[in-house]
Design a protein around this motif. Structure first.
Motif, mmCIF file in Angstrom:
data_model
loop_
_atom_site.group_PDB
_atom_site.id
_atom_site.type_symbol
_atom_site.label_atom_id
_atom_site.label_comp_id
_atom_site.label_asym_id
_atom_site.label_seq_id
_atom_site.Cartn_x
_atom_site.Cartn_y
_atom_site.Cartn_z
ATOM 1 N N GLU A 77 0.861 -1.188 0.000
ATOM 2 C CA GLU A 77 0.000 0.000 0.000
ATOM 3 C C GLU A 77 0.892 1.232 0.000
ATOM 4 O O GLU A 77 2.105 1.125 0.179
ATOM 5 C CB GLU A 77 -0.980 -0.018 1.165
ATOM 6 C CG GLU A 77 -0.387 -0.093 2.537
ATOM 7 C CD GLU A 77 -1.458 -0.326 3.610
ATOM 8 O OE1 GLU A 77 -2.657 -0.349 3.310
ATOM 9 O OE2 GLU A 77 -1.071 -0.483 4.778
ATOM 10 N N ASN A 78 0.289 2.374 -0.231
ATOM 11 C CA ASN A 78 1.062 3.619 -0.258
ATOM 12 C C ASN A 78 1.412 4.105 1.140
ATOM 13 O O ASN A 78 2.536 4.508 1.405
ATOM 14 C CB ASN A 78 0.305 4.714 -0.998
ATOM 15 C CG ASN A 78 0.383 4.546 -2.488
ATOM 16 O OD1 ASN A 78 1.397 4.120 -3.023
ATOM 17 N ND2 ASN A 78 -0.704 4.864 -3.174
ATOM 18 N N HIS A 79 0.425 4.072 2.027
ATOM 19 C CA HIS A 79 0.608 4.641 3.363
ATOM 20 C C HIS A 79 0.241 3.624 4.431
ATOM 21 O O HIS A 79 -0.729 2.892 4.304
ATOM 22 C CB HIS A 79 -0.256 5.897 3.542
ATOM 23 C CG HIS A 79 0.072 6.973 2.569
ATOM 24 N ND1 HIS A 79 1.203 7.744 2.681
ATOM 25 C CD2 HIS A 79 -0.564 7.390 1.440
ATOM 26 C CE1 HIS A 79 1.250 8.606 1.672
ATOM 27 N NE2 HIS A 79 0.186 8.403 0.901
ATOM 28 N N CYS A 80 1.007 3.638 5.497
ATOM 29 C CA CYS A 80 0.743 2.797 6.655
ATOM 30 C C CYS A 80 -0.135 3.590 7.614
ATOM 31 O O CYS A 80 0.211 4.707 7.993
ATOM 32 C CB CYS A 80 2.050 2.407 7.329
ATOM 33 S SG CYS A 80 1.833 1.342 8.764
ATOM 34 N N SER A 81 -1.263 3.013 7.996
ATOM 35 C CA SER A 81 -2.181 3.734 8.866
ATOM 36 C C SER A 81 -1.807 3.643 10.344
ATOM 37 O O SER A 81 -2.523 4.149 11.192
ATOM 38 C CB SER A 81 -3.610 3.229 8.644
ATOM 39 O OG SER A 81 -3.664 1.834 8.798
ATOM 40 N N PRO A 129 4.730 -0.157 11.527
ATOM 41 C CA PRO A 129 4.250 -0.968 10.406
ATOM 42 C C PRO A 129 3.985 -2.428 10.790
ATOM 43 O O PRO A 129 3.187 -3.094 10.134
ATOM 44 C CB PRO A 129 5.362 -0.857 9.363
ATOM 45 C CG PRO A 129 6.563 -0.426 10.114
ATOM 46 C CD PRO A 129 6.081 0.359 11.288
ATOM 47 N N ARG A 164 0.345 -2.832 11.470
ATOM 48 C CA ARG A 164 -0.435 -2.920 10.238
ATOM 49 C C ARG A 164 -0.252 -4.300 9.594
ATOM 50 O O ARG A 164 -1.202 -4.886 9.082
ATOM 51 C CB ARG A 164 -0.012 -1.809 9.271
ATOM 52 C CG ARG A 164 -0.727 -1.862 7.943
ATOM 53 C CD ARG A 164 -2.215 -1.568 8.080
ATOM 54 N NE ARG A 164 -2.822 -1.521 6.763
ATOM 55 C CZ ARG A 164 -3.883 -2.237 6.405
ATOM 56 N NH1 ARG A 164 -4.487 -3.031 7.268
ATOM 57 N NH2 ARG A 164 -4.362 -2.143 5.189
ATOM 58 N N ALA A 199 4.742 -0.328 2.781
ATOM 59 C CA ALA A 199 4.029 0.942 2.586
ATOM 60 C C ALA A 199 5.004 1.858 1.841
ATOM 61 O O ALA A 199 5.909 2.441 2.436
ATOM 62 C CB ALA A 199 3.618 1.550 3.918
ATOM 63 N N LYS A 254 5.038 4.838 -0.031
ATOM 64 C CA LYS A 254 5.241 6.284 0.119
ATOM 65 C C LYS A 254 5.692 6.667 1.523
ATOM 66 O O LYS A 254 6.322 7.698 1.706
ATOM 67 C CB LYS A 254 3.980 7.039 -0.286
ATOM 68 C CG LYS A 254 3.746 6.960 -1.786
ATOM 69 C CD LYS A 254 2.630 7.840 -2.240
ATOM 70 C CE LYS A 254 2.510 7.741 -3.752
ATOM 71 N NZ LYS A 254 1.429 8.556 -4.274
ATOM 72 N N ASP A 255 5.369 5.830 2.494
ATOM 73 C CA ASP A 255 5.814 6.092 3.865
ATOM 74 C C ASP A 255 7.190 5.502 4.144
ATOM 75 O O ASP A 255 7.734 5.687 5.231
ATOM 76 C CB ASP A 255 4.817 5.511 4.871
ATOM 77 C CG ASP A 255 3.512 6.280 4.890
ATOM 78 O OD1 ASP A 255 3.490 7.433 4.414
ATOM 79 O OD2 ASP A 255 2.514 5.726 5.390
ATOM 80 N N HIS A 256 7.710 4.760 3.180
ATOM 81 C CA HIS A 256 9.023 4.116 3.330
ATOM 82 C C HIS A 256 9.066 3.230 4.569
ATOM 83 O O HIS A 256 10.008 3.288 5.369
ATOM 84 C CB HIS A 256 10.143 5.164 3.370
ATOM 85 C CG HIS A 256 10.158 6.053 2.185
ATOM 86 N ND1 HIS A 256 10.702 5.684 0.975
ATOM 87 C CD2 HIS A 256 9.649 7.295 2.002
ATOM 88 C CE1 HIS A 256 10.546 6.665 0.113
ATOM 89 N NE2 HIS A 256 9.903 7.661 0.704
ATOM 90 N N GLN A 257 8.027 2.420 4.720
ATOM 91 C CA GLN A 257 7.944 1.512 5.855
ATOM 92 C C GLN A 257 7.697 0.096 5.352
ATOM 93 O O GLN A 257 7.116 -0.100 4.292
ATOM 94 C CB GLN A 257 6.805 1.902 6.797
ATOM 95 C CG GLN A 257 7.022 3.212 7.511
ATOM 96 C CD GLN A 257 5.885 3.500 8.459
ATOM 97 O OE1 GLN A 257 4.727 3.490 8.072
ATOM 98 N NE2 GLN A 257 6.222 3.749 9.711
#
Length: 151
Positions: free
Chosen positions: A40-44, A48, A51, A75, A77-80
């Motif tokens: 995914e792009n972002h980790c909520s 991580p 998630r 993730a 975009k979050d680089h995670q």
């Protein structure tokens, strides 16, 4: 009327997706273990791993017969990222193995070699699964080999 006329850009090219799915299939070929890739792009979550645990359960990965599923969570975009192995494989390889795989991924990601890093990580996970959970007669592929995108 479309408010955002721009076409949504794919995270991975078709070639990259095929390459990663093939890596999963090859890694699972000689083992009863299961590997999933969740992108995914972002980790909520701040962590991580939290998630990854949520995704692991939502994908039913804790339900494999030998508890030998492994999730590679990214993730972008979050680089995670996080790598989560179920109890069966974790008991065999221990924390050091997961730390080694995390170091491998981090190194590749820092050099903008995302596909290569995921591919190598999947290969190494497959080797460990093969060692501890070799393919036996009657083994079935318990989980799909496709990449899960949550975009």
């Amino acid at each position: 009327m479309r408010l955002f006329p721009f076409k949504k850009r794919e995270i991975f090219s078709e070639m990259d997706k095929n390459r990663l799915v093939q890596a999963i299939r090859v890694a699972e070929r000689l083992t009863s273990g299961e590997i999933r890739l969740f992108v995914e792009n972002h980790c909520s979550y701040v962590n991580p791993m939290d998630r990854a645990k949520e995704a692991f359960v939502s994908l039913g990965m804790e339900k494999t017969k030998q508890r030998n599923g492994v999730l590679v969570y990214v993730a972008l975009k979050d680089h995670q990222f996080a790598i989560l192995g179920d109890q069966g494989i974790h008991d065999k390889v221990g924390d050091d193995f997961w730390q080694q795989e995390a170091t491998l991924l981090k190194s590749h990601f820092q050099n903008n070699r995302i596909i290569e890093g995921i591919e190598e990580c999947i290969r190494e996970i497959g080797e460990s699964l093969r060692t501890y959970f070799p393919h036996e007669a009657g083994d079935t592929n318990e989980l799909p080999d496709d990449i899960v995108f949550n975009i």
